[in-house]
Design a protein around this motif. Structure first.
Motif, PDB file in Angstrom:
ATOM      1  N   TYR A   1       2.865  21.438 -18.523  1.00 17.32           N
ATOM      2  CA  TYR A   1       4.081  20.833 -19.064  1.00 17.32           C
ATOM      3  C   TYR A   1       5.180  20.712 -18.014  1.00 17.32           C
ATOM      4  CZ  TYR A   1       2.906  20.718 -24.072  1.00 17.32           C
ATOM      5  OH  TYR A   1       2.366  20.419 -25.296  1.00 17.32           O
ATOM      6  N   GLY A   2       5.136  21.575 -17.003  1.00 12.91           N
ATOM      7  CA  GLY A   2       6.164  21.520 -15.962  1.00 12.91           C
ATOM      8  C   GLY A   2       5.984  20.372 -14.990  1.00 12.91           C
ATOM      9  N   SER A   3       4.864  19.658 -15.073  1.00 11.60           N
ATOM     10  CA  SER A   3       4.589  18.517 -14.173  1.00 11.60           C
ATOM     11  C   SER A   3       4.121  17.332 -14.999  1.00 11.60           C
ATOM     12  CB  SER A   3       3.523  18.898 -13.142  1.00 11.60           C
ATOM     13  OG  SER A   3       3.863  20.072 -12.454  1.00 11.60           O
ATOM     14  N   PRO A   4       4.969  16.797 -15.858  1.00 13.14           N
ATOM     15  CA  PRO A   4       4.505  15.790 -16.822  1.00 13.14           C
ATOM     16  C   PRO A   4       3.993  14.504 -16.196  1.00 13.14           C
ATOM     17  CG  PRO A   4       6.904  15.953 -16.825  1.00 13.14           C
ATOM     18  CD  PRO A   4       6.408  17.089 -16.007  1.00 13.14           C
ATOM     19  N   SER A   5       4.620  14.051 -15.124  1.00 16.31           N
ATOM     20  CA  SER A   5       4.198  12.783 -14.518  1.00 16.31           C
ATOM     21  C   SER A   5       2.778  12.884 -13.966  1.00 16.31           C
ATOM     22  CB  SER A   5       5.174  12.385 -13.400  1.00 16.31           C
ATOM     23  OG  SER A   5       6.476  12.236 -13.909  1.00 16.31           O
ATOM     24  N   SER A   6       2.516  13.944 -13.219  1.00 15.01           N
ATOM     25  CA  SER A   6       1.173  14.132 -12.669  1.00 15.01           C
ATOM     26  C   SER A   6       0.173  14.463 -13.767  1.00 15.01           C
ATOM     27  CB  SER A   6       1.187  15.250 -11.620  1.00 15.01           C
ATOM     28  OG  SER A   6       1.940  14.857 -10.489  1.00 15.01           O
ATOM     29  N   ALA A   7       0.624  15.163 -14.795  1.00 12.78           N
ATOM     30  CA  ALA A   7      -0.276  15.507 -15.898  1.00 12.78           C
ATOM     31  C   ALA A   7      -0.730  14.260 -16.634  1.00 12.78           C
ATOM     32  CB  ALA A   7       0.425  16.464 -16.856  1.00 12.78           C
ATOM     33  N   VAL A   8       0.163  13.311 -16.842  1.00 15.48           N
ATOM     34  CA  VAL A   8      -0.223  12.064 -17.510  1.00 15.48           C
ATOM     35  C   VAL A   8      -1.211  11.285 -16.639  1.00 15.48           C
ATOM     36  CG1 VAL A   8       0.640   9.822 -18.292  1.00 15.48           C
ATOM     37  CG2 VAL A   8       1.869  11.909 -18.891  1.00 15.48           C
ATOM     38  N   LYS A   9      -1.009  11.291 -15.318  1.00 18.39           N
ATOM     39  CA  LYS A   9      -1.960  10.637 -14.421  1.00 18.39           C
ATOM     40  C   LYS A   9      -3.325  11.337 -14.486  1.00 18.39           C
ATOM     41  CE  LYS A   9       0.487   7.346 -12.419  1.00 18.39           C
ATOM     42  NZ  LYS A   9       0.800   7.388 -10.990  1.00 18.39           N
ATOM     43  N   PHE A  10      -3.326  12.646 -14.581  1.00 19.44           N
ATOM     44  CA  PHE A  10      -4.581  13.391 -14.729  1.00 19.44           C
ATOM     45  C   PHE A  10      -5.264  13.004 -16.043  1.00 19.44           C
ATOM     46  CE2 PHE A  10      -6.195  17.099 -17.145  1.00 19.44           C
ATOM     47  CZ  PHE A  10      -7.415  17.245 -16.500  1.00 19.44           C
ATOM     48  N   PHE A  11      -4.476  12.880 -17.090  1.00 25.71           N
ATOM     49  CA  PHE A  11      -5.020  12.485 -18.391  1.00 25.71           C
ATOM     50  C   PHE A  11      -5.697  11.121 -18.288  1.00 25.71           C
ATOM     51  CE2 PHE A  11      -4.288  10.366 -22.546  1.00 25.71           C
ATOM     52  CZ  PHE A  11      -4.969  11.240 -23.383  1.00 25.71           C
ATOM     53  N   ARG A  12      -5.041  10.203 -17.610  1.00 32.58           N
ATOM     54  CA  ARG A  12      -5.605   8.854 -17.429  1.00 32.58           C
ATOM     55  C   ARG A  12      -6.869   8.916 -16.581  1.00 32.58           C
ATOM     56  NH1 ARG A  12      -1.393   5.106 -14.758  1.00 32.58           N
ATOM     57  NH2 ARG A  12      -0.345   5.585 -16.729  1.00 32.58           N
ATOM     58  N   TRP A  13      -6.814   9.689 -15.489  1.00 34.54           N
ATOM     59  CA  TRP A  13      -7.983   9.821 -14.588  1.00 34.54           C
ATOM     60  C   TRP A  13      -9.182  10.425 -15.324  1.00 34.54           C
ATOM     61  CZ3 TRP A  13     -10.348  14.440 -13.222  1.00 34.54           C
ATOM     62  CH2 TRP A  13     -11.288  14.375 -12.188  1.00 34.54           C
ATOM     63  N   SER A  14      -8.932  11.478 -16.106  1.00 32.98           N
ATOM     64  CA  SER A  14     -10.039  12.132 -16.808  1.00 32.98           C
ATOM     65  C   SER A  14     -10.625  11.236 -17.888  1.00 32.98           C
ATOM     66  CB  SER A  14      -9.573  13.452 -17.415  1.00 32.98           C
ATOM     67  OG  SER A  14      -8.514  13.242 -18.340  1.00 32.98           O
ATOM     68  N   GLY A  15      -9.806  10.298 -18.412  1.00 28.68           N
ATOM     69  CA  GLY A  15     -10.312   9.369 -19.426  1.00 28.68           C
ATOM     70  C   GLY A  15     -11.479   8.541 -18.921  1.00 28.68           C
ATOM     71  N   HIS A  16     -11.509   8.220 -17.617  1.00 33.28           N
ATOM     72  CA  HIS A  16     -12.624   7.444 -17.060  1.00 33.28           C
ATOM     73  C   HIS A  16     -13.929   8.224 -17.176  1.00 33.28           C
ATOM     74  CE1 HIS A  16      -9.680   4.611 -15.805  1.00 33.28           C
ATOM     75  NE2 HIS A  16      -9.181   5.339 -14.814  1.00 33.28           N
ATOM     76  N   GLN A  17     -13.862   9.535 -16.971  1.00 39.75           N
ATOM     77  CA  GLN A  17     -15.066  10.358 -17.080  1.00 39.75           C
ATOM     78  C   GLN A  17     -15.509  10.529 -18.527  1.00 39.75           C
ATOM     79  OE1 GLN A  17     -15.242  14.069 -15.035  1.00 39.75           O
ATOM     80  NE2 GLN A  17     -14.160  13.335 -13.208  1.00 39.75           N
ATOM     81  N   LEU A  18     -14.547  10.507 -19.444  1.00 42.54           N
ATOM     82  CA  LEU A  18     -14.857  10.766 -20.854  1.00 42.54           C
ATOM     83  C   LEU A  18     -15.017   9.472 -21.644  1.00 42.54           C
ATOM     84  CD1 LEU A  18     -12.291  13.667 -21.448  1.00 42.54           C
ATOM     85  CD2 LEU A  18     -14.739  13.874 -21.000  1.00 42.54           C
ATOM     86  N   ASN A  19     -15.219   8.353 -20.942  1.00 44.43           N
ATOM     87  CA  ASN A  19     -15.393   7.043 -21.592  1.00 44.43           C
ATOM     88  C   ASN A  19     -14.209   6.704 -22.494  1.00 44.43           C
ATOM     89  OD1 ASN A  19     -18.000   6.599 -20.435  1.00 44.43           O
ATOM     90  ND2 ASN A  19     -18.869   8.000 -21.972  1.00 44.43           N
ATOM     91  N   ASP A  20     -13.027   7.077 -21.994  1.00 43.83           N
ATOM     92  CA  ASP A  20     -11.783   6.794 -22.718  1.00 43.83           C
ATOM     93  C   ASP A  20     -11.838   7.349 -24.150  1.00 43.83           C
ATOM     94  OD1 ASP A  20      -9.203   5.861 -22.820  1.00 43.83           O
ATOM     95  OD2 ASP A  20      -9.776   3.885 -23.593  1.00 43.83           O
ATOM     96  N   ASN A  21     -12.409   8.554 -24.253  1.00 42.45           N
ATOM     97  CA  ASN A  21     -12.620   9.154 -25.567  1.00 42.45           C
ATOM     98  C   ASN A  21     -11.994  10.547 -25.620  1.00 42.45           C
ATOM     99  OD1 ASN A  21     -13.584   9.239 -28.200  1.00 42.45           O
ATOM    100  ND2 ASN A  21     -15.528  10.167 -27.589  1.00 42.45           N
TER     101      ASN A  21
END
Length: 502
Positions: free
Chosen positions: A98-118
């Motif tokens: 939570y202390g790094s929201p901008s990078s965390a959202v980018k991580f969320f987007r990046w991990s979505g590619h591995q999880l088939n956007d699921n």
């Protein structure tokens, strides 16, 4: 690594209506005067992965990258690690980022590619909550829109939104979010209402929560939980006048409900500290009891403590009998201790002892506090046999008598000529305490001498010397006089020699 985060602008935007909004409700623009002059509160502190024990190595590495990499390069750094993530990994990393929201959202987007956007609904809700708690409200609503497209939004999503706006001191926007819930596929029902009221009250804004409820209760009927939440808010803020008003409204709106224990508990707890609070509490308690409604264990604890402070035995007995007869809650050792203390202060030793026996029969085991309260009272009242019985029982049950109580017991037993009991308590003291022994030790030796038990006085004087407990010159002088009188001067000389060599 180590670069500054490029953070999106924090905005004060209100919840955006979707394009198919048939009501055409207008929402304030970020450029209105009220928003322009609104100061954003300080962002709250968040849990850190650095302070979380037993974190899996993969999750710790992900958190470390998110925390120490700028949002512009975090996806590339993650690619370079070749880490494969699961939904659980994503959730665990987001919870601690939570202390790094901008990078965390980018991580969320990046991990979505591995999880088939699921991504899981929980992961999406974490993103919404993270953005809201960092006051990135435009980005938060963008995430909510994405959730809606996937059909993942829920009441939990809006509970997070309510909380974020409220802690940002924007209750008006939280209410607006409630107004547009149905446009985002969530029911605007009493459960949602309670979620919003709870968020407002938790932040110490119960006045605003009560005003909001009055404005919507013709559209959404409040339930018992609604009023329990409000009354808990008044309890936390100590507002007895407002609590009485809310209580009256509750009785009018939903009537008397025996299941609404939390509401009755908070209401009575709010009244207790007020001027004349105890009298008012007992009046309302009687009214509740007549209607088969009762508070919970928290109230009984606080009310019984108030009765103890004011020696109100009658009030305490009413509460106690009601609690037991209605099987409202099973008294624990703390409640029994309060009642025993009250009986003692009202000079009702038989009732106090009866409470001790009753708690054992009810499967509640006395503790050191239980025994010490009763022991102290019996010593003060110079009820030697009862006091000594309690002392023996507590030692047998491996409860610890207070040293202060033991010292008082030794003095009282000696004053009343019972050397046997005094010696037994003194033995317990020297076996279990290693400081503040001098005063009572000298008292024992001098007391035995005064009771004409010279050999025992010498014995315990020698024992004190051997243990390094200071024997006073006054006590030695008394012993000398007694020993010389019976022709045992050499015994004193030997005692003096030992005293000097120590």
């Amino acid at each position: 690594m180590g670069k500054k985060h490029k953070r999106p602008n924090r905005t004060s935007s209100s919840p955006p209506p979707l394009r198919h909004d048939h009501h055409k409700r207008r929402h304030p623009s970020p450029n209105t005067d009220s928003d322009r002059h609104h100061q954003t509160p300080k962002v709250p502190s968040f849990p850190s992965y650095l302070e979380t024990p037993n974190l899996p190595p993969k999750v710790r590495l992900l958190c470390d990258i998110i925390a120490n990499t700028s949002s512009s390069t975090v996806e590339r750094v993650l690619d370079d690690t070749a880490i494969r993530v699961s939904s659980e990994d994503v959730e665990d990393a987001l919870k601690l980022s939570y202390g790094s929201p901008s990078s965390a959202v980018k991580f969320f987007r990046w991990s979505g590619h591995q999880l088939n956007d699921n991504h899981s609904p929980y992961a999406w809700n974490l993103v919404v909550d993270m953005l809201g708690k960092n006051f990135f409200f435009d980005a938060m609503w963008d995430a909510v829109k994405s959730m809606r497209k996937k059909g993942l939004q829920s009441l939990a999503t809006f509970a997070s939104i309510f909380s974020s706006y409220v802690i940002a001191d924007r209750v008006r926007e939280a209410i607006m979010a409630f107004d547009v819930m149905e446009q985002y596929g969530c029911h605007r029902d009493v459960v949602a209402l309670n979620s919003l009221v709870s968020a407002i009250c938790r932040d110490g804004k119960t006045v605003q929560a009560a005003d909001f409820l009055r404005s919507v209760k013709d559209l959404i009927r409040p339930d018992a939980d609604t009023y329990a939440i409000l009354l808990e808010g008044w309890e936390n803020e100590g507002n007895s006048g407002a609590a009485k008003q809310t209580f009256d409204e509750m009785v009018i709106d939903i009537g008397w409900d025996p299941g609404n224990v939390a509401a009755y508990d908070s209401f009575l707890n709010t009244l207790l500290p007020a001027p004349d609070g105890r009298r008012e509490v007992m009046k309302f308690f009687q009214t509740m009891r007549d209607r088969g409604c009762f508070p919970g264990i928290k109230f009984y604890r606080i009310a019984l403590q108030e009765c103890v402070k004011t020696n109100d035995l009658k009030g305490a007995q009413l509460l106690w009998e009601t609690m037991l007869s209605r099987n409202i809650c099973r008294p624990d050792a703390k409640l029994y201790n309060s009642m025993i203390a009250l009986h003692c202060s009202c000079d009702e030793s038989n009732l106090a002892r009866g409470m001790l026996d009753e708690m054992v029969c009810n499967g509640v085991f006395p503790n050191s506090e239980t025994y010490n309260v009763l022991f102290k009272f019996l010593i003060r009242r110079r009820k030697l046999e009862e006091a000594f019985s309690i002392f023996n029982e507590m030692v047998q049950n491996e409860c610890i008598p207070d040293q202060t109580n033991c010292n008082a017991a030794v003095r009282t037993f000696l004053d009343l000529g019972d050397a046997y009991k005094a010696i037994k308590v003194w033995k317990y003291i020297i076996e279990n305490y290693d400081s503040d022994l001098e005063g009572t030790g000298n008292l024992v030796v001098a007391g035995l001498r005064d009771l004409d038990r010279i050999p025992e006085a010498v014995k315990y004087a020698e024992d004190m010397i051997a243990r390094g407990i200071k024997l006073s010159s006054s006590t030695l002088s008394k012993l000398k006089h007694a020993l010389v009188e019976v022709g045992k001067g050499p015994v004193y000389d030997e005692l003096l020699r030992k005293w000097k060599t120590r």
